[in-house]
Design a protein around this motif. Structure first.
Motif, PDB file in Angstrom:
ATOM      1  N   ASN A  25       0.829  -1.200   0.000  1.00  0.00           N
ATOM      2  CA  ASN A  25       0.000   0.000   0.000  1.00  0.00           C
ATOM      3  C   ASN A  25       0.866   1.253   0.000  1.00  0.00           C
ATOM      4  N   GLY A  26       0.397   2.288  -0.680  1.00  0.00           N
ATOM      5  CA  GLY A  26       1.204   3.481  -0.857  1.00  0.00           C
ATOM      6  C   GLY A  26       0.688   4.697  -0.116  1.00  0.00           C
ATOM      7  N   VAL A  27       1.346   5.815  -0.376  1.00  0.00           N
ATOM      8  CA  VAL A  27       1.027   7.095   0.250  1.00  0.00           C
ATOM      9  C   VAL A  27       0.927   8.160  -0.836  1.00  0.00           C
ATOM     10  N   ILE A  28      -0.077   9.010  -0.727  1.00  0.00           N
ATOM     11  CA  ILE A  28      -0.225  10.161  -1.613  1.00  0.00           C
ATOM     12  C   ILE A  28      -0.037  11.417  -0.784  1.00  0.00           C
ATOM     13  N   MET A  29       0.880  12.277  -1.220  1.00  0.00           N
ATOM     14  CA  MET A  29       1.117  13.548  -0.541  1.00  0.00           C
ATOM     15  C   MET A  29       0.543  14.682  -1.379  1.00  0.00           C
ATOM     16  N   ILE A  30      -0.271  15.516  -0.739  1.00  0.00           N
ATOM     17  CA  ILE A  30      -0.862  16.666  -1.412  1.00  0.00           C
ATOM     18  C   ILE A  30      -0.146  17.913  -0.917  1.00  0.00           C
ATOM     19  N   LEU A  31       0.646  18.533  -1.804  1.00  0.00           N
ATOM     20  CA  LEU A  31       1.415  19.722  -1.453  1.00  0.00           C
ATOM     21  C   LEU A  31       0.621  20.987  -1.770  1.00  0.00           C
ATOM     22  N   GLY A  32       1.253  22.144  -1.542  1.00  0.00           N
ATOM     23  CA  GLY A  32       0.541  23.411  -1.658  1.00  0.00           C
ATOM     24  C   GLY A  32       0.843  24.223  -2.895  1.00  0.00           C
ATOM     25  N   GLY A  33       1.273  23.562  -3.983  1.00  0.00           N
ATOM     26  CA  GLY A  33       1.498  24.275  -5.235  1.00  0.00           C
ATOM     27  C   GLY A  33       0.197  24.443  -5.999  1.00  0.00           C
ATOM     28  N   ARG A  34       0.264  24.280  -7.330  1.00  0.00           N
ATOM     29  CA  ARG A  34      -0.949  24.407  -8.139  1.00  0.00           C
ATOM     30  C   ARG A  34      -1.988  23.384  -7.682  1.00  0.00           C
ATOM     31  N   ARG A  35      -3.197  23.864  -7.498  1.00  0.00           N
ATOM     32  CA  ARG A  35      -4.246  22.986  -6.989  1.00  0.00           C
ATOM     33  C   ARG A  35      -4.579  21.898  -8.007  1.00  0.00           C
ATOM     34  N   PRO A  36      -4.503  20.629  -7.605  1.00  0.00           N
ATOM     35  CA  PRO A  36      -4.880  19.544  -8.516  1.00  0.00           C
ATOM     36  C   PRO A  36      -6.371  19.629  -8.841  1.00  0.00           C
ATOM     37  N   SER A  37      -6.733  19.191 -10.028  1.00  0.00           N
ATOM     38  CA  SER A  37      -8.144  19.207 -10.403  1.00  0.00           C
ATOM     39  C   SER A  37      -8.939  18.269  -9.494  1.00  0.00           C
ATOM     40  N   SER A  38     -10.210  18.571  -9.338  1.00  0.00           N
ATOM     41  CA  SER A  38     -11.070  17.720  -8.504  1.00  0.00           C
ATOM     42  C   SER A  38     -11.151  16.288  -9.030  1.00  0.00           C
ATOM     43  N   PRO A  39     -11.267  16.090 -10.375  1.00  0.00           N
ATOM     44  CA  PRO A  39     -11.267  14.701 -10.862  1.00  0.00           C
ATOM     45  C   PRO A  39      -9.987  13.949 -10.519  1.00  0.00           C
ATOM     46  N   LEU A  40      -8.836  14.632 -10.602  1.00  0.00           N
ATOM     47  CA  LEU A  40      -7.583  13.967 -10.250  1.00  0.00           C
ATOM     48  C   LEU A  40      -7.556  13.621  -8.770  1.00  0.00           C
ATOM     49  N   MET A  41      -8.006  14.536  -7.931  1.00  0.00           N
ATOM     50  CA  MET A  41      -8.057  14.244  -6.495  1.00  0.00           C
ATOM     51  C   MET A  41      -8.934  13.022  -6.240  1.00  0.00           C
ATOM     52  N   GLY A  42     -10.034  12.920  -6.988  1.00  0.00           N
ATOM     53  CA  GLY A  42     -10.896  11.753  -6.846  1.00  0.00           C
ATOM     54  C   GLY A  42     -10.201  10.475  -7.279  1.00  0.00           C
TER      55      GLY A  42
ATOM     56  N   TYR B  73       6.481   4.007   7.586  1.00  0.00           N
ATOM     57  CA  TYR B  73       5.963   3.104   6.561  1.00  0.00           C
ATOM     58  C   TYR B  73       7.025   2.114   6.108  1.00  0.00           C
ATOM     59  N   HIS B  74       6.559   1.071   5.440  1.00  0.00           N
ATOM     60  CA  HIS B  74       7.452   0.096   4.822  1.00  0.00           C
ATOM     61  C   HIS B  74       8.327   0.825   3.802  1.00  0.00           C
ATOM     62  N   PRO B  75       9.615   0.525   3.738  1.00  0.00           N
ATOM     63  CA  PRO B  75      10.498   1.249   2.812  1.00  0.00           C
ATOM     64  C   PRO B  75      10.125   1.086   1.346  1.00  0.00           C
ATOM     65  N   HIS B  76       9.336   0.061   1.005  1.00  0.00           N
ATOM     66  CA  HIS B  76       8.932  -0.142  -0.380  1.00  0.00           C
ATOM     67  C   HIS B  76       7.556   0.452  -0.687  1.00  0.00           C
ATOM     68  N   SER B  77       6.943   1.120   0.284  1.00  0.00           N
ATOM     69  CA  SER B  77       5.644   1.740   0.025  1.00  0.00           C
ATOM     70  C   SER B  77       5.792   2.818  -1.043  1.00  0.00           C
ATOM     71  N   PRO B  78       5.072   2.715  -2.162  1.00  0.00           N
ATOM     72  CA  PRO B  78       5.205   3.722  -3.219  1.00  0.00           C
ATOM     73  C   PRO B  78       4.603   5.052  -2.790  1.00  0.00           C
ATOM     74  N   ILE B  79       5.198   6.128  -3.272  1.00  0.00           N
ATOM     75  CA  ILE B  79       4.750   7.471  -2.915  1.00  0.00           C
ATOM     76  C   ILE B  79       4.446   8.254  -4.186  1.00  0.00           C
ATOM     77  N   LEU B  80       3.245   8.809  -4.246  1.00  0.00           N
ATOM     78  CA  LEU B  80       2.852   9.734  -5.300  1.00  0.00           C
ATOM     79  C   LEU B  80       2.636  11.109  -4.683  1.00  0.00           C
ATOM     80  N   VAL B  81       3.033  12.137  -5.402  1.00  0.00           N
ATOM     81  CA  VAL B  81       2.913  13.511  -4.909  1.00  0.00           C
ATOM     82  C   VAL B  81       2.091  14.315  -5.902  1.00  0.00           C
ATOM     83  N   THR B  82       1.203  15.157  -5.391  1.00  0.00           N
ATOM     84  CA  THR B  82       0.488  16.104  -6.236  1.00  0.00           C
ATOM     85  C   THR B  82       0.504  17.469  -5.556  1.00  0.00           C
ATOM     86  N   GLY B  83       0.095  18.504  -6.294  1.00  0.00           N
ATOM     87  CA  GLY B  83       0.160  19.855  -5.748  1.00  0.00           C
ATOM     88  C   GLY B  83       1.575  20.394  -5.692  1.00  0.00           C
ATOM     89  N   CYS B  84       2.447  19.887  -6.556  1.00  0.00           N
ATOM     90  CA  CYS B  84       3.858  20.279  -6.499  1.00  0.00           C
ATOM     91  C   CYS B  84       4.260  21.237  -7.614  1.00  0.00           C
TER      92      CYS B  84
END
Length: 234
Positions: free
Chosen positions: A21-38, A112-123
């Motif tokens: 299982n992974g982690v998604i980080m939402i940063l404070g740059g350009r706001r991601p679209s609502s469909p993408l957040m979904g 978290y487990h060191p192999h947990s994948p991480i995706l970032v948005t809002g960057c």
């Protein structure tokens, strides 16, 4: 591991050691679209809000597991919303050495487990120094950095002996660039106008930019090094 992002019109497959299982980080740059957040929320991964990203979560009706940062860009109403919902808060002073994103990665590394994948948005969409710091920190981290995405741009990270496949469902992107963070050896592509086969790319002279897709399925392989795959729809 496969990730489907219908709002962006593409799917992503990255060959990794395991499927955790992974982690998604939402940063404070350009706001991601609502469909993408979904789309991101539907992956079922843990959500972490970083500073202004807390407000993006609130506006999208998404409840993060953790909110972290100095919160200088989060509104009082966002902070009250998080408090009322009992969201775990890791608050820091504005007078600090690390960025909010670096603090988040540091906390995540111990949780978290060191192999947990991480995706970032809002960057994307903000200052160059913020983006450069985030990209370089992410690419060089000991964590399983998968990529940084929003509705306009994406950066995917390949490290060591890794392969990436992108499948575009609604037309090809405007450009695909391969950006070496370190000397990248054995770079091979399939589905691009200008293909590479076992190429070596140097960070001091990153020439493999603005390539074009010739297929709805793009493969990028790496044998050694750290390589960024940048995709933009223009």
């Amino acid at each position: 591991m496969e990730i489907h992002l219908p709002s962006l019109g593409f799917s992503l497959r990255k060959w990794m050691d395991n499927d955790v299982n992974g982690v998604i980080m939402i940063l404070g740059g350009r706001r991601p679209s609502s469909p993408l957040m979904g789309d991101l929320a539907s992956l079922g991964w843990d959500l972490w809000a970083v500073d202004r990203g807390l407000g993006y979560c609130r506006r999208s009706g998404i409840i993060p597991r953790v909110a972290i940062g100095d919160m200088d860009s989060a509104s009082p109403s966002d902070l009250k919303w998080a408090s009322d919902l009992g969201i775990a808060m890791d608050l820091h002073s504005r007078d600090k050495d690390l960025t909010d994103f670096q603090l988040a990665l540091k906390l995540l590394a111990g949780s978290y487990h060191p192999h947990s994948p991480i995706l970032v948005t809002g960057c994307f969409g903000g200052r160059f120094d913020h983006l450069m710091s985030s990209v370089m920190t992410f690419a060089h981290s000991d964590l399983n950095a998968m990529g940084m995405v929003d509705h306009r741009e994406a950066i995917f990270v390949l490290r060591g002996d890794e392969r990436l496949e992108m499948l575009f469902h609604r037309g090809a992107p405007k450009a695909i660039s391969l950006l070496p963070v370190t000397r990248s050896r054995g770079v091979t592509t399939q589905g691009l106008k200008w293909e590479l086969s076992g190429a070596e790319l140097e960070p001091s002279f990153p020439f493999s930019v603005s390539n074009e897709a010739r297929s709805d399925r793009i493969h990028v392989g790496l044998e050694k090094g750290i390589l960024l795959v940048y995709v933009t729809r223009g």
